[in-house]
Design an enzyme around this catalytic site. Structure first.
Site, PDB file in Angstrom:
ATOM      1  N   ARG A  57       0.787  -1.291   0.003  1.00 30.02           N
ATOM      2  CA  ARG A  57       0.159  -0.275  -0.064  1.00 30.02           C
ATOM      3  C   ARG A  57       0.885   1.243   0.064  1.00 30.02           C
ATOM      4  NH1 ARG A  57      -2.414   4.146   0.125  1.00 30.02           N
ATOM      5  NH2 ARG A  57      -4.547   4.381   0.788  1.00 30.02           N
ATOM      6  N   GLU A  65     -11.032   5.023  -5.601  1.00 20.08           N
ATOM      7  CA  GLU A  65     -11.078   3.757  -5.948  1.00 20.08           C
ATOM      8  C   GLU A  65     -11.628   3.255  -7.266  1.00 20.08           C
ATOM      9  OE1 GLU A  65     -10.106   1.714  -3.279  1.00 20.08           O
ATOM     10  OE2 GLU A  65      -9.649   3.304  -2.094  1.00 20.08           O
ATOM     11  N   ARG A 123      -1.102  -5.137   4.727  1.00 18.61           N
ATOM     12  CA  ARG A 123      -0.181  -4.720   3.540  1.00 18.61           C
ATOM     13  C   ARG A 123       0.922  -4.056   4.048  1.00 18.61           C
ATOM     14  NH1 ARG A 123      -4.976  -1.691   0.263  1.00 18.61           N
ATOM     15  NH2 ARG A 123      -5.153  -0.708   2.234  1.00 18.61           N
TER      16      ARG A 123
END
Length: 178
Positions: A57, A65, A123
């Site tokens: 990330r 998104e 992440r």
């Protein structure tokens, strides 16, 4: 087969230690170099390290998104169909930009000693830069107006804030949505 009590205690301690290492801040940065990286979306990548796939990330940035609805208010815009559609367009543009940026290049993935090592979804939180051209993807997304600064703690926060501010002032990228 029953494990001896000592082995069970050691295994439990090892699991707890591993879980803590995934969530706490560290005093050092870690760097990985990889030639194969896949773009999941504008701010999420996957790479192979030691035979296993890890998800990155991008630290300090948030792109719109691609697979779920965007909230224009997160970007300081009025919630309208027009601003949601605009953010969706820039979600795709951010993903394409990231793909072109890392495509076929050797990249360096670095964590930040001031930030958590892993995020809420496990992440790796990191900066990504191309090795040959020494360009940072996190910064370039902000410069081009494909991302906003993500509210978290990291050492480059002030620099990122200034990059976003300049893109906003120039109505670059998604900042033209508002």
């Amino acid at each position: 087969m029953k494990l001896p009590e000592t082995a069970l205690k050691i295994s439990t301690i090892a699991l707890i230690t591993a879980a803590l290492l995934l969530t706490v801040k560290t005093d050092t940065e870690s760097t990985y170099t990889t030639g194969k990286i896949e773009v999941v979306d504008g701010d999420t990548l996957e790479f192979n390290s030691s035979g296993r796939t890890d998800t990155v990330r991008l630290l300090g940035v948030d792109t719109p998104e691609t697979l779920s609805a965007n909230n224009p208010e997160e970007y300081g815009f009025e919630d309208s169909l027009e601003s949601r559609e605009c953010l969706s367009r820039y979600a795709s543009k951010a993903e394409n930009f990231a793909s072109e940026f890392v495509g076929g290049k050797t990249v360096e993935i670095s964590t930040d000693a001031k930030s958590d090592r892993r995020g809420d979804y496990g992440r790796l939180l990191a900066y990504v830069k191309t090795v040959k051209h020494d360009k940072n993807l996190n910064e370039r997304l902000l410069e081009e107006g494909y991302a906003r600064v993500y509210s978290s703690e990291f050492s480059r926060r002030e620099k990122f804030r200034l990059l976003e501010e300049k893109a906003r002032e120039e109505d670059r990228g998604l900042w033209s949505c508002g």
